[in-house]
Design an enzyme around this catalytic site. Structure first.
Site, mmCIF file in Angstrom:
data_model
loop_
_atom_site.group_PDB
_atom_site.id
_atom_site.type_symbol
_atom_site.label_atom_id
_atom_site.label_comp_id
_atom_site.label_asym_id
_atom_site.label_seq_id
_atom_site.Cartn_x
_atom_site.Cartn_y
_atom_site.Cartn_z
ATOM 1 C CG ASP A 236 14.292 -2.883 30.111
ATOM 2 O OD1 ASP A 236 14.278 -2.725 31.338
ATOM 3 O OD2 ASP A 236 14.496 -1.931 29.327
ATOM 4 C CG HIS A 259 17.882 -4.056 32.614
ATOM 5 N ND1 HIS A 259 17.594 -2.812 32.137
ATOM 6 C CD2 HIS A 259 18.742 -4.601 31.730
ATOM 7 C CE1 HIS A 259 18.256 -2.617 30.999
ATOM 8 N NE2 HIS A 259 18.952 -3.691 30.732
#
Ligand SMILES: *[C@@H]1O[C@H](CO)[C@@H](O)[C@H](O)[C@H]1NC(C)=O
Ligand SMILES: *[C@@H]1O[C@H](CO)[C@@H](O)[C@H](O)[C@H]1NC(C)=O
Ligand SMILES: *[C@@H]1O[C@H](CO)[C@@H](O)[C@H](O)[C@H]1NC(C)=O
Ligand SMILES: *[C@@H]1O[C@H](CO)[C@@H](O)[C@H](O)[C@H]1NC(C)=O
Length: 375
Positions: A236, A259
Protein backbone atom coordinates in the site's frame (compact mmCIF):
# COMPACT_ATOMS: atom_id res chain seq x y z
CA UNK A 1 24.10 -14.20 40.34
CA UNK A 2 24.76 -12.80 36.90
CA UNK A 3 27.01 -9.75 36.76
CA UNK A 4 24.19 -7.50 35.47
CA UNK A 5 21.82 -8.67 38.17
CA UNK A 6 24.37 -8.12 40.91
CA UNK A 7 25.15 -4.70 39.48
CA UNK A 8 21.46 -3.83 39.55
CA UNK A 9 21.13 -5.10 43.13
CA UNK A 10 24.27 -3.26 44.25
CA UNK A 11 23.13 -0.04 42.62
CA UNK A 12 19.74 -0.44 44.23
CA UNK A 13 21.29 -0.99 47.67
CA UNK A 14 23.57 1.99 47.25
CA UNK A 15 20.59 4.12 46.29
CA UNK A 16 18.68 2.77 49.30
CA UNK A 17 21.53 3.48 51.70
CA UNK A 18 22.38 6.84 50.21
CA UNK A 19 19.94 9.57 50.78
CA UNK A 20 22.18 12.41 49.73
CA UNK A 21 23.63 13.34 46.38
CA UNK A 22 27.13 13.59 47.89
CA UNK A 23 26.95 9.88 48.53
CA UNK A 24 26.07 9.26 44.88
CA UNK A 25 29.02 11.40 43.85
CA UNK A 26 31.27 9.20 46.02
CA UNK A 27 29.87 6.12 44.33
CA UNK A 28 30.80 7.49 40.92
CA UNK A 29 34.33 8.42 41.88
CA UNK A 30 34.78 4.97 43.36
CA UNK A 31 33.52 3.45 40.11
CA UNK A 32 36.05 5.44 38.10
CA UNK A 33 38.91 4.50 40.38
CA UNK A 34 38.26 0.78 40.10
CA UNK A 35 38.23 1.06 36.31
CA UNK A 36 41.53 3.02 36.39
CA UNK A 37 39.95 5.72 34.28
CA UNK A 38 42.04 8.81 33.79
CA UNK A 39 39.17 10.91 32.49
CA UNK A 40 35.53 10.75 33.58
CA UNK A 41 33.53 8.58 31.20
CA UNK A 42 31.18 10.41 28.81
CA UNK A 43 27.55 10.28 29.95
CA UNK A 44 26.49 7.73 27.32
CA UNK A 45 29.12 5.23 28.46
CA UNK A 46 27.50 5.18 31.89
CA UNK A 47 24.03 4.44 30.52
CA UNK A 48 22.70 1.38 32.27
CA UNK A 49 21.72 -1.48 29.99
CA UNK A 50 18.79 -3.78 30.65
CA UNK A 51 18.94 -6.97 28.67
CA UNK A 52 15.42 -8.33 28.10
CA UNK A 53 16.75 -11.82 28.90
CA UNK A 54 17.39 -10.65 32.46
CA UNK A 55 13.66 -9.96 32.69
CA UNK A 56 12.66 -13.40 31.53
CA UNK A 57 12.72 -13.11 27.74
CA UNK A 58 13.43 -16.39 25.97
CA UNK A 59 14.30 -16.73 22.31
CA UNK A 60 13.10 -20.32 22.21
CA UNK A 61 10.68 -20.00 19.30
CA UNK A 62 7.59 -20.59 21.44
CA UNK A 63 7.48 -18.39 24.53
CA UNK A 64 5.41 -15.23 24.53
CA UNK A 65 7.82 -12.54 25.68
CA UNK A 66 5.26 -9.78 26.14
CA UNK A 67 5.56 -9.81 29.94
CA UNK A 68 9.35 -9.87 29.90
CA UNK A 69 9.49 -6.89 27.56
CA UNK A 70 6.95 -5.06 29.69
CA UNK A 71 8.96 -5.73 32.86
CA UNK A 72 12.14 -4.38 31.30
CA UNK A 73 10.19 -1.34 30.11
CA UNK A 74 8.63 -0.66 33.52
CA UNK A 75 12.03 -0.84 35.14
CA UNK A 76 13.53 1.58 32.59
CA UNK A 77 10.52 3.87 32.68
CA UNK A 78 10.63 4.21 36.45
CA UNK A 79 14.33 4.89 36.55
CA UNK A 80 15.66 8.39 37.20
CA UNK A 81 18.64 7.60 35.03
CA UNK A 82 18.34 7.27 31.28
CA UNK A 83 18.38 3.55 30.49
CA UNK A 84 18.95 1.41 27.45
CA UNK A 85 16.85 -1.69 26.86
CA UNK A 86 18.68 -4.27 24.80
CA UNK A 87 17.13 -6.92 22.57
CA UNK A 88 20.16 -9.13 21.88
CA UNK A 89 21.57 -9.90 18.49
CA UNK A 90 20.95 -13.08 16.55
CA UNK A 91 17.83 -14.05 18.50
CA UNK A 92 14.12 -14.07 17.73
CA UNK A 93 11.69 -13.08 20.46
CA UNK A 94 8.02 -13.80 19.91
CA UNK A 95 5.70 -11.18 21.32
CA UNK A 96 1.93 -11.45 21.29
CA UNK A 97 1.16 -7.85 22.12
CA UNK A 98 2.87 -5.19 24.19
CA UNK A 99 2.15 -1.61 25.29
CA UNK A 100 5.14 0.46 26.29
CA UNK A 101 3.50 3.30 28.15
CA UNK A 102 4.94 6.44 29.73
CA UNK A 103 5.33 9.03 30.97
CA UNK A 104 8.78 7.94 32.08
CA UNK A 105 11.15 9.69 34.45
CA UNK A 106 13.85 10.00 31.84
CA UNK A 107 14.58 9.24 28.21
CA UNK A 108 14.73 5.60 27.17
CA UNK A 109 16.62 4.03 24.36
CA UNK A 110 15.78 0.65 22.98
CA UNK A 111 18.46 -1.11 21.01
CA UNK A 112 16.87 -3.85 18.95
CA UNK A 113 19.71 -5.93 17.57
CA UNK A 114 17.73 -9.14 17.28
CA UNK A 115 14.22 -9.81 16.00
CA UNK A 116 10.86 -9.13 17.61
CA UNK A 117 8.25 -11.28 15.94
CA UNK A 118 4.52 -11.81 16.10
CA UNK A 119 3.07 -15.31 16.29
CA UNK A 120 1.77 -16.37 12.89
CA UNK A 121 -1.81 -16.54 14.12
CA UNK A 122 -4.72 -14.19 14.13
CA UNK A 123 -5.72 -12.98 17.56
CA UNK A 124 -7.28 -9.92 19.13
CA UNK A 125 -5.08 -7.17 20.48
CA UNK A 126 -6.31 -4.14 22.44
CA UNK A 127 -7.34 -1.43 19.96
CA UNK A 128 -5.88 -3.67 17.25
CA UNK A 129 -2.34 -2.59 17.93
CA UNK A 130 0.51 -5.10 18.18
CA UNK A 131 3.36 -2.99 19.63
CA UNK A 132 2.50 0.42 20.99
CA UNK A 133 4.62 3.16 22.52
CA UNK A 134 2.49 5.81 24.18
CA UNK A 135 3.12 9.02 26.15
CA UNK A 136 6.87 8.90 25.68
CA UNK A 137 9.43 11.60 25.14
CA UNK A 138 13.17 11.76 24.47
CA UNK A 139 13.19 8.25 23.20
CA UNK A 140 15.27 6.42 20.61
CA UNK A 141 14.64 3.05 19.04
CA UNK A 142 17.43 1.66 16.85
CA UNK A 143 19.82 -1.22 16.59
CA UNK A 144 19.95 -2.91 13.19
CA UNK A 145 17.37 -5.54 14.15
CA UNK A 146 13.99 -6.55 12.78
CA UNK A 147 10.35 -6.17 13.74
CA UNK A 148 8.34 -8.86 11.96
CA UNK A 149 4.54 -8.85 12.05
CA UNK A 150 4.13 -12.31 10.47
CA UNK A 151 1.28 -10.81 8.51
CA UNK A 152 0.68 -13.57 5.92
CA UNK A 153 -2.13 -15.17 7.86
CA UNK A 154 -3.88 -11.82 8.28
CA UNK A 155 -3.67 -10.79 4.61
CA UNK A 156 -5.55 -13.89 3.51
CA UNK A 157 -8.46 -12.92 5.70
CA UNK A 158 -8.28 -9.23 5.05
CA UNK A 159 -11.91 -8.78 4.14
CA UNK A 160 -13.27 -10.69 7.11
CA UNK A 161 -11.48 -9.09 10.02
CA UNK A 162 -10.11 -5.80 11.26
CA UNK A 163 -6.38 -6.18 11.28
CA UNK A 164 -3.79 -5.29 13.83
CA UNK A 165 -1.29 -2.50 13.11
CA UNK A 166 2.33 -3.38 13.76
CA UNK A 167 4.21 -0.54 15.46
CA UNK A 168 2.44 2.53 16.79
CA UNK A 169 3.89 5.62 18.44
CA UNK A 170 1.21 7.68 20.06
CA UNK A 171 1.54 10.99 21.89
CA UNK A 172 5.29 11.04 21.67
CA UNK A 173 7.77 13.85 21.39
CA UNK A 174 11.45 13.97 20.53
CA UNK A 175 11.55 10.48 19.13
CA UNK A 176 14.10 8.91 16.85
CA UNK A 177 13.53 5.63 15.11
CA UNK A 178 16.45 4.44 13.03
CA UNK A 179 18.31 1.59 11.48
CA UNK A 180 15.64 -1.09 11.70
CA UNK A 181 13.89 -3.49 9.36
CA UNK A 182 10.13 -3.73 9.53
CA UNK A 183 8.66 -6.75 7.84
CA UNK A 184 5.28 -8.16 6.92
CA UNK A 185 3.05 -6.08 9.15
CA UNK A 186 -0.45 -7.43 9.75
CA UNK A 187 -1.68 -4.07 8.45
CA UNK A 188 0.24 -0.74 8.57
CA UNK A 189 3.91 -1.04 9.52
CA UNK A 190 4.69 2.15 11.45
CA UNK A 191 2.22 4.74 12.70
CA UNK A 192 3.01 8.10 14.21
CA UNK A 193 -0.09 9.53 15.83
CA UNK A 194 -0.25 12.73 17.89
CA UNK A 195 3.53 13.00 17.89
CA UNK A 196 5.86 15.95 17.65
CA UNK A 197 9.56 16.13 16.75
CA UNK A 198 10.15 12.78 15.17
CA UNK A 199 13.02 11.57 13.05
CA UNK A 200 12.70 8.23 11.31
CA UNK A 201 15.75 7.23 9.30
CA UNK A 202 17.55 4.29 7.73
CA UNK A 203 14.49 2.11 7.84
CA UNK A 204 13.81 -0.77 5.50
CA UNK A 205 10.12 -1.62 5.32
CA UNK A 206 9.12 -4.70 3.36
CA UNK A 207 5.95 -6.62 2.62
CA UNK A 208 4.80 -8.27 -0.59
CA UNK A 209 3.14 -6.20 -3.28
CA UNK A 210 -0.10 -8.14 -2.88
CA UNK A 211 -0.36 -7.59 0.90
CA UNK A 212 -3.42 -5.43 1.62
CA UNK A 213 -3.26 -2.13 3.55
CA UNK A 214 0.35 -2.58 4.56
CA UNK A 215 1.28 1.14 4.43
CA UNK A 216 4.94 1.70 5.20
CA UNK A 217 4.73 4.80 7.38
CA UNK A 218 1.44 6.41 8.35
CA UNK A 219 1.45 9.89 9.83
CA UNK A 220 -1.58 11.33 11.55
CA UNK A 221 -1.99 14.46 13.72
CA UNK A 222 1.79 14.68 13.87
CA UNK A 223 4.04 17.67 13.36
CA UNK A 224 7.73 18.26 12.75
CA UNK A 225 8.55 14.87 11.41
CA UNK A 226 11.43 13.83 9.19
CA UNK A 227 11.52 10.61 7.22
CA UNK A 228 15.03 10.12 5.87
CA UNK A 229 17.18 7.65 3.94
CA UNK A 230 14.73 4.77 3.90
CA UNK A 231 13.48 2.06 1.56
CA UNK A 232 9.84 1.11 1.57
CA UNK A 233 8.40 -1.75 -0.50
CA UNK A 234 4.89 -2.75 0.52
CA UNK A 235 1.42 -3.45 -0.75
CA UNK A 236 0.00 0.00 0.00
CA UNK A 237 1.16 3.59 0.51
CA UNK A 238 4.87 4.04 0.99
CA UNK A 239 4.17 7.02 3.24
CA UNK A 240 0.67 8.26 3.97
CA UNK A 241 0.12 11.62 5.57
CA UNK A 242 -3.31 12.38 6.91
CA UNK A 243 -5.44 14.41 9.23
CA UNK A 244 -3.81 17.18 11.22
CA UNK A 245 -0.22 16.61 10.12
CA UNK A 246 2.15 19.43 9.34
CA UNK A 247 5.84 20.05 8.71
CA UNK A 248 6.56 16.70 7.20
CA UNK A 249 9.99 16.47 5.61
CA UNK A 250 10.70 13.40 3.50
CA UNK A 251 14.14 13.04 1.95
CA UNK A 252 16.00 10.37 0.09
CA UNK A 253 13.34 7.70 0.08
CA UNK A 254 13.08 4.73 -2.24
CA UNK A 255 9.46 3.66 -2.68
CA UNK A 256 7.91 0.76 -4.50
CA UNK A 257 6.29 -1.42 -5.21
CA UNK A 258 3.32 0.10 -3.43
CA UNK A 259 1.11 3.12 -3.82
CA UNK A 260 3.62 5.95 -3.51
CA UNK A 261 3.52 8.92 -1.17
CA UNK A 262 0.01 10.03 -0.50
CA UNK A 263 -1.40 13.03 1.25
CA UNK A 264 -4.84 13.41 2.71
CA UNK A 265 -7.13 10.72 3.90
CA UNK A 266 -10.20 10.06 1.88
CA UNK A 267 -12.13 12.22 4.28
CA UNK A 268 -15.13 10.02 3.73
CA UNK A 269 -16.70 10.80 7.09
CA UNK A 270 -16.58 14.49 6.25
CA UNK A 271 -14.63 15.43 9.36
CA UNK A 272 -12.25 18.35 9.46
CA UNK A 273 -8.97 17.35 8.02
CA UNK A 274 -5.87 19.41 7.45
CA UNK A 275 -2.42 18.67 6.08
CA UNK A 276 0.19 21.36 5.47
CA UNK A 277 3.87 21.87 4.74
CA UNK A 278 4.88 18.59 3.23
CA UNK A 279 8.25 18.46 1.49
CA UNK A 280 9.25 15.41 -0.47
CA UNK A 281 12.78 15.88 -1.77
CA UNK A 282 14.77 13.22 -3.50
CA UNK A 283 12.62 10.15 -3.90
CA UNK A 284 12.87 7.21 -6.24
CA UNK A 285 9.71 5.40 -7.20
CA UNK A 286 9.95 1.91 -8.63
CA UNK A 287 6.73 0.54 -10.04
CA UNK A 288 4.49 2.44 -7.67
CA UNK A 289 0.90 3.16 -8.55
CA UNK A 290 0.30 6.91 -8.21
CA UNK A 291 3.81 7.92 -7.16
CA UNK A 292 2.64 11.30 -5.95
CA UNK A 293 -0.91 11.37 -4.78
CA UNK A 294 -3.31 13.68 -3.01
CA UNK A 295 -6.57 11.96 -2.30
CA UNK A 296 -9.69 13.54 -0.93
CA UNK A 297 -13.37 13.12 -1.54
CA UNK A 298 -14.78 15.92 -3.60
CA UNK A 299 -17.17 17.17 -0.97
CA UNK A 300 -14.99 16.71 2.09
CA UNK A 301 -13.42 19.48 4.11
CA UNK A 302 -9.86 18.34 3.65
CA UNK A 303 -7.47 21.24 3.39
CA UNK A 304 -4.11 20.45 1.84
CA UNK A 305 -1.59 23.25 1.48
CA UNK A 306 2.11 23.89 0.86
CA UNK A 307 3.19 20.62 -0.66
CA UNK A 308 6.46 20.30 -2.54
CA UNK A 309 7.54 17.26 -4.52
CA UNK A 310 11.08 17.90 -5.72
CA UNK A 311 13.70 15.76 -7.46
CA UNK A 312 11.59 12.67 -7.88
CA UNK A 313 12.56 9.94 -10.34
CA UNK A 314 11.15 6.60 -11.26
CA UNK A 315 8.50 4.44 -12.78
CA UNK A 316 4.79 4.06 -12.35
CA UNK A 317 2.91 0.79 -12.56
CA UNK A 318 -0.35 2.59 -13.35
CA UNK A 319 -1.31 5.08 -16.03
CA UNK A 320 -1.88 7.91 -13.55
CA UNK A 321 1.62 8.49 -12.17
CA UNK A 322 0.69 11.72 -10.45
CA UNK A 323 -2.76 12.09 -9.02
CA UNK A 324 -3.54 15.32 -7.25
CA UNK A 325 -7.21 14.92 -6.56
CA UNK A 326 -8.18 17.78 -4.27
CA UNK A 327 -11.53 18.61 -2.83
CA UNK A 328 -13.91 20.75 -4.79
CA UNK A 329 -15.11 22.59 -1.69
CA UNK A 330 -11.57 23.20 -0.34
CA UNK A 331 -9.04 23.23 -3.21
CA UNK A 332 -5.37 22.48 -2.50
CA UNK A 333 -3.12 25.50 -2.13
CA UNK A 334 0.52 25.86 -3.15
CA UNK A 335 1.33 22.51 -4.58
CA UNK A 336 4.71 22.47 -6.29
CA UNK A 337 6.07 19.71 -8.48
CA UNK A 338 9.65 20.49 -9.35
CA UNK A 339 11.92 18.23 -11.33
CA UNK A 340 9.57 15.26 -11.05
CA UNK A 341 10.16 12.71 -13.82
CA UNK A 342 8.06 9.57 -13.84
CA UNK A 343 7.80 7.11 -16.71
CA UNK A 344 5.80 3.93 -17.26
CA UNK A 345 7.13 0.74 -15.78
CA UNK A 346 6.04 -1.09 -18.95
CA UNK A 347 8.18 -0.05 -21.89
CA UNK A 348 6.19 1.78 -24.56
CA UNK A 349 3.32 2.75 -22.27
CA UNK A 350 2.52 6.36 -21.44
CA UNK A 351 1.81 7.85 -18.04
CA UNK A 352 -0.20 10.90 -17.18
CA UNK A 353 -0.87 13.34 -14.39
CA UNK A 354 -4.35 13.99 -13.13
CA UNK A 355 -4.96 17.18 -11.23
CA UNK A 356 -8.26 18.36 -9.84
CA UNK A 357 -9.07 21.45 -7.82
CA UNK A 358 -5.67 22.94 -7.28
CA UNK A 359 -5.93 26.60 -6.33
CA UNK A 360 -4.52 29.00 -8.90
CA UNK A 361 -1.35 29.96 -7.05
CA UNK A 362 -0.03 26.45 -7.59
CA UNK A 363 3.28 26.40 -9.43
CA UNK A 364 4.58 23.52 -11.46
CA UNK A 365 8.04 23.51 -12.88
CA UNK A 366 9.92 21.18 -15.11
CA UNK A 367 7.98 17.98 -14.47
CA UNK A 368 6.72 15.07 -16.51
CA UNK A 369 4.02 14.04 -16.81
CA UNK A 370 2.50 17.44 -16.17
CA UNK A 371 -1.01 18.40 -15.28
CA UNK A 372 -3.58 20.01 -17.37
CA UNK A 373 -5.61 21.84 -14.81
CA UNK A 374 -9.25 20.93 -14.48
CA UNK A 375 -10.26 23.44 -11.87
C1 LIG B 1 1.24 12.84 26.45
O1 LIG B 1 2.42 12.35 27.03
C2 LIG B 1 2.91 13.14 28.10
C3 LIG B 1 4.21 12.51 28.56
O2 LIG B 1 5.19 12.57 27.56
C4 LIG B 1 1.89 13.19 29.21
O3 LIG B 1 2.37 14.00 30.25
C5 LIG B 1 0.58 13.74 28.68
O4 LIG B 1 -0.40 13.68 29.67
C6 LIG B 1 0.13 12.92 27.48
N1 LIG B 1 -1.04 13.55 26.87
C7 LIG B 1 -2.18 12.92 26.71
C8 LIG B 1 -3.26 13.68 26.03
O5 LIG B 1 -2.35 11.76 27.10
C1 LIG C 1 15.84 14.34 22.65
O1 LIG C 1 16.10 13.03 23.08
C2 LIG C 1 17.48 12.67 23.12
C3 LIG C 1 17.55 11.23 23.55
O2 LIG C 1 16.96 10.40 22.59
C4 LIG C 1 18.21 13.58 24.06
O3 LIG C 1 19.60 13.29 24.04
C5 LIG C 1 18.00 15.04 23.68
O4 LIG C 1 18.57 15.88 24.63
C6 LIG C 1 16.51 15.32 23.59
N1 LIG C 1 16.31 16.68 23.09
C7 LIG C 1 15.58 17.57 23.73
C8 LIG C 1 15.44 18.89 23.07
O5 LIG C 1 15.06 17.34 24.81
C1 LIG D 1 -9.07 14.52 12.50
O1 LIG D 1 -8.54 15.02 13.72
C2 LIG D 1 -9.50 15.63 14.55
C3 LIG D 1 -8.79 16.16 15.77
O2 LIG D 1 -7.63 16.81 15.42
C4 LIG D 1 -10.57 14.61 14.93
O3 LIG D 1 -11.58 15.25 15.69
C5 LIG D 1 -11.17 14.01 13.66
O4 LIG D 1 -12.06 12.97 14.01
C6 LIG D 1 -10.10 13.45 12.78
N1 LIG D 1 -10.64 12.97 11.52
C7 LIG D 1 -10.36 11.78 11.02
C8 LIG D 1 -10.96 11.47 9.68
O5 LIG D 1 -9.62 10.98 11.58
C1 LIG E 1 -10.88 11.80 -7.72
O1 LIG E 1 -11.72 11.56 -6.61
C2 LIG E 1 -13.05 11.22 -6.93
C3 LIG E 1 -13.78 10.97 -5.64
O2 LIG E 1 -13.88 12.13 -4.92
C4 LIG E 1 -13.09 9.99 -7.81
O3 LIG E 1 -14.42 9.74 -8.21
C5 LIG E 1 -12.22 10.18 -9.04
O4 LIG E 1 -12.14 8.97 -9.76
C6 LIG E 1 -10.82 10.59 -8.61
N1 LIG E 1 -10.02 10.85 -9.77
C7 LIG E 1 -8.89 10.20 -10.02
C8 LIG E 1 -8.18 10.55 -11.29
O5 LIG E 1 -8.44 9.36 -9.25
Amino acid sequence: MRPTTSYVVTTFLIILICSSSSCLAKKHSHHHKTKHDKKPAPPTARKQVLDVEDYGAKADGKSDNSQAFKKAWDKACNSLESIKILVPKGKVYYVKHVDFTGPCYSGISMEIQGTIKSFAKMYDTPKRLWIKFEDVRNMEVFGGGTIDGSGEVWWKNSCKIKKTKALTFRNCSNLTLSNLRLLNAQQMHVIFQDCNDVEASKLVVEAPEHSPNTDGIHITRTSNIKILDSQIRTGDDCVSIVNGSRNVDIRNIACGPGHGISIGSLGEDNTENYVSNVFVKGATFTGTTNGARIKTWQKSAVQVENVVYRNIRGTSASKVAINLNCSESVPCKNVVLQNVMLTAQQKGEKVEASCNHLATQTTKLNSLPSCSLNN
